[in-house]
Design a protein around this motif. Structure first.
Motif, short mmCIF file in Angstrom:
data_model
loop_
_atom_site.label_atom_id
_atom_site.label_comp_id
_atom_site.label_asym_id
_atom_site.label_seq_id
_atom_site.Cartn_x
_atom_site.Cartn_y
_atom_site.Cartn_z
N ARG A 183 29.10 61.62 30.87
CA ARG A 183 29.22 62.58 31.97
C ARG A 183 27.85 63.10 32.41
O ARG A 183 27.61 63.35 33.59
N ALA A 206 31.64 55.36 35.96
CA ALA A 206 33.07 55.68 35.93
C ALA A 206 33.84 54.74 35.01
O ALA A 206 34.72 55.16 34.25
N TYR A 209 33.01 55.48 31.33
CA TYR A 209 33.70 56.69 30.85
C TYR A 209 35.16 56.38 30.51
O TYR A 209 35.68 56.81 29.48
N ASN A 210 35.81 55.62 31.38
CA ASN A 210 37.20 55.24 31.12
C ASN A 210 37.31 54.40 29.85
O ASN A 210 38.18 54.63 29.00
N SER A 213 36.70 56.50 26.65
CA SER A 213 37.87 57.34 26.34
C SER A 213 38.97 56.51 25.70
O SER A 213 39.58 56.92 24.70
N GLU A 235 42.33 61.77 28.79
CA GLU A 235 41.04 61.74 29.48
C GLU A 235 40.84 60.38 30.15
O GLU A 235 40.37 60.30 31.29
N SER A 238 42.86 59.95 33.36
CA SER A 238 42.38 60.70 34.52
C SER A 238 41.10 60.12 35.11
O SER A 238 40.55 60.67 36.07
N SER A 239 40.60 59.01 34.55
CA SER A 239 39.37 58.42 35.05
C SER A 239 39.65 57.07 35.71
O SER A 239 40.78 56.60 35.73
N LEU A 240 38.61 56.46 36.24
CA LEU A 240 38.75 55.28 37.09
C LEU A 240 39.12 54.04 36.28
O LEU A 240 38.45 53.68 35.31
N CYS A 241 40.21 53.36 36.67
CA CYS A 241 40.61 52.10 36.05
C CYS A 241 41.63 51.41 36.93
O CYS A 241 42.16 51.99 37.89
N THR A 329 37.10 48.04 32.92
CA THR A 329 37.50 48.37 31.55
C THR A 329 38.00 47.15 30.79
O THR A 329 37.78 47.02 29.59
#
Length: 637
Positions: A183, A206, A209-210, A213, A235, A238-241, A329
């Motif tokens: 982040r 992004a 981060y995905n 998590s 978490e 709620s992130s980009l995937c 991812t």
């Protein structure tokens, strides 16, 4: 083109940049081609062109003017190739990144060795915005490579160097710090750049981060820390995937809540997974398993039917479930990491689950249809051989055949049951010869596996003969039925060694029940043929082998009464009444370990004739028997 040293490389920098941009443009145009083969050919050509361009650049000494381009070419080439090979990131990709870093160290005058603090030295020496942007992109790719191999600690250390806050850069970091560090990563703006890339740093951030998590959520699930896994997975959700990954995240959340004894929340997440991506069939399978544990057979069967239909349908193109950019991812979180949570059985395995469930719940016609379809698939040899083990593997093929025969018997398709059993016996005939000593299971470990397999084969063959005997008896062929029951009993004699009361082997105990069932079945056939003495002998033997077997006492009383041995029948009845509760408990303990294909003998039973009970009651009253009348009511029940 002849190039003279660093000055020549600088002069040609514009030309090389244009070539890189042209290749990336060709790649983007290829993505819009509808024909799959043409699109793949153009992708391969783009990768080949990038590799050729990189070889040109690395054929010269590294210079600061051309370094941003060289790092960007490596970045583009690795990402494109990871999408082409079908296996995600490879070891050669890490080598290519490390080679690029060595040349960066050399160009920036930071030495020629790749050691501790390499990234720190390079980042500190970066001067221009274009150089900094290229280094940050390559650092993000380096972290993706580390994360894909489970090296989250190294990724956290590198992200701490990319953080703009000095206090984040100085202290050491653990895997738990990975999310806040990602982040905090502030990649330089890329708008002024002239070098085109397949993916911007903001997109890379992004995706990383995905992936981080999700990886930490999986780690917490494997450690059985389900409250923590829920935090990480929510978490990730709620992130980009892509829709595919999001559905898998919802599936893992459902599994976590299931382990936390929150089944309704689990179902909500599995439904959400299916709404997000209906090809996430593991959510359907998990739902079916949950319904089974809840005892909701109707819902379980509905979920299995939907799962089977979906598995049989042709899947849509995977590209519709992926993000529009390349580093995603799926490349970082391998399928093996998620395997234990998103596995799904094959369609024929689901068909077996449906067949078994229908047989267990007495939906006989449905069970017969499912078993016959399944056996057709098995005969065609269409079974899947996957790398990961199935969450619902099929039992041994003989077990499926026996369950199918039991279902056919229940459906009164007696000749079909005989045929299925005959097919099974033909395949087992050469294995069930000779004597099996169960003592070998403890005395000789090398032979134990072979003996255990022989014991299973004897059990299956004995059960097949038992079911055949039942079928022939229902067809009215009493002599064939007697022969089948006799073969079932004879197979038990092949198992020797140990004491029946001391041998703690499931197959051994089932063989005892099989023998008792075969003796009673044969006795009933003798009774039908008017041979009451032989019927009584079989009843006595059956009672001796398994006194708790349902109906054995009823048949014994009936056989004694038919022969006029009323006093012996009265003694047998009193003995039965005094041990009735114990025998019922004993049978309940045994029944849970019986294979499903023996359910036919449990449902059949040997009910006592009401008129016989009345005659026995009159006889005991005449003899001034002391047994209370309510005992007769219990026996009738």
């Amino acid at each position: 083109m002849e190039v003279d040293g660093a000055a020549g490389a600088e002069d040609c920098g514009t030309w090389w940049t244009q070539e890189n941009n042209s290749i990336i443009g060709a790649w983007q145009e290829a993505e819009a081609v509808p024909d799959v083969l043409i699109r793949r050919q153009r992708r391969l050509q783009c990768h080949s062109d990038l590799l050729h361009l990189l070889q040109k650049l690395q054929g010269l000494p590294p210079t600061i003017p051309t370094l941003p381009l060289e790092l960007s070419v490596v970045y583009n080439m690795v990402i494109i190739h990871s999408n082409l090979n079908g296996s995600g990131f490879l070891a050669e990709h890490s080598v290519q990144v490390e080679d690029a870093l060595r040349r960066a160290v050399e160009a920036l005058g930071q030495g020629d060795a790749v050691g501790a603090g390499l990234w720190g030295r390079i980042l500190a020496a970066a001067g221009s915005l274009e150089m900094t942007s290229a280094l940050h992109r390559l650092a993000g790719l380096r972290c993706a490579l580390w994360m894909s191999s489970g090296r989250l600690h190294e990724a956290a250390e590198l992200f701490s160097l990319l953080a703009p806050t000095p206090n984040l850069q100085k202290r050491s970091h653990k895997e738990d710090d990975l999310l806040p560090l990602i982040r905090a990563w502030a990649a330089p703006p890329e708008e002024p750049e002239t070098i085109r890339t397949v993916q911007t740093s903001s997109h890379v951030k992004a995706v990383l981060y995905n992936a981080a998590s999700l990886l930490q959520g999986i780690t917490a699930m494997n450690a059985a820390d389900f409250p923590q896994s829920v935090v990480f997975l929510q978490e990730a959700a709620s992130s980009l995937c892509s829709s595919q990954v999001l559905a898998e995240i919802y599936t893992c959340l459902g599994c976590s809540f299931y382990k936390m004894a929150k089944p309704q929340v689990s179902l909500q997440y599995w439904r959400l997974a299916l709404r997000t991506d209906f090809q996430c069939l593991s959510a359907l399978h998990h739902s079916a398993v949950l319904y089974r544990h809840m005892g909701d057979a109707e819902s379980e069967l509905e979920a299995l039917a939907l799962l089977h239909t979906a598995l049989e349908d042709t899947h849509a193109d995977d590209s519709s479930r992926k993000m529009s950019f390349l580093l995603r991812t799926e490349l970082i979180v391998s399928s093996s990491a998620l395997a234990s949570f998103i596995r799904c059985p094959a369609s024929y395995e689901v068909k077996y689950l449906m067949a078994r469930l229908c047989l267990q719940n007495r939906r006989i016609q449905d069970a017969v249809g499912h078993y016959l379809e399944l056996m057709s698939v098995l005969q065609d040899g269409c079974q899947r051989q996957g790398v990961c083990s199935s969450p619902a593997p099929l039992p041994r093929v003989p077990v499926i055949y026996l369950e199918a025969a039991a279902a056919l018997l229940e459906d009164k398709r007696f000749q079909d049951a005989v045929t299925v059993c005959s097919e099974l016996l033909d395949s087992l005939g050469h294995i069930t010869t000779g004597v099996i000593s169960v003592d070998v299971l403890w005395s000789d470990r090398e032979k134990a596996e072979s003996v255990s397999e022989q014991l299973n084969c004897v059990l299956w063959a004995s059960a097949a003969h038992l079911l055949q005997g039942e079928a022939h008896g229902r067809l009215g062929d009493h002599r064939a039925s007697v022969a089948d029951y006799t073969r079932s009993i004879s197979l038990r004699s092949k198992v020797q060694g140990g004491d029946a009361g001391s041998v703690d082997i499931a197959e051994y105990k089932v063989l005892e029940i099989l023998k008792s069932a075969a003796l009673l079945g044969r006795g009933l056939q003798f009774q039908q043929m008017g041979e009451d003495v032989k019927a009584l002998m079989n009843a006595q033997l059956g009672l001796q082998v398994a006194p708790a077997f349902p109906g054995v006492n009823s048949f014994m009383l009936d056989a004694l009464w038919r022969l006029g041995r009323k006093k012996a029948a009265a003694c047998q009845w009193r003995r039965f009444q005094s041990h009735k509760a114990e025998q019922h408990q004993e049978w309940e303990a045994i029944r849970g370990d019986l294979p499903l294909y023996l359910s036919v003998i449990g449902h059949k039973g040997y009910p006592m004739d009401t008129s016989l009970l009345e005659e026995l009651e009159d006889y005991l009253q005449n003899e001034k028997a002391t047994a209370p009348n309510d005992s007769f009511q219990a026996l009738k029940t």
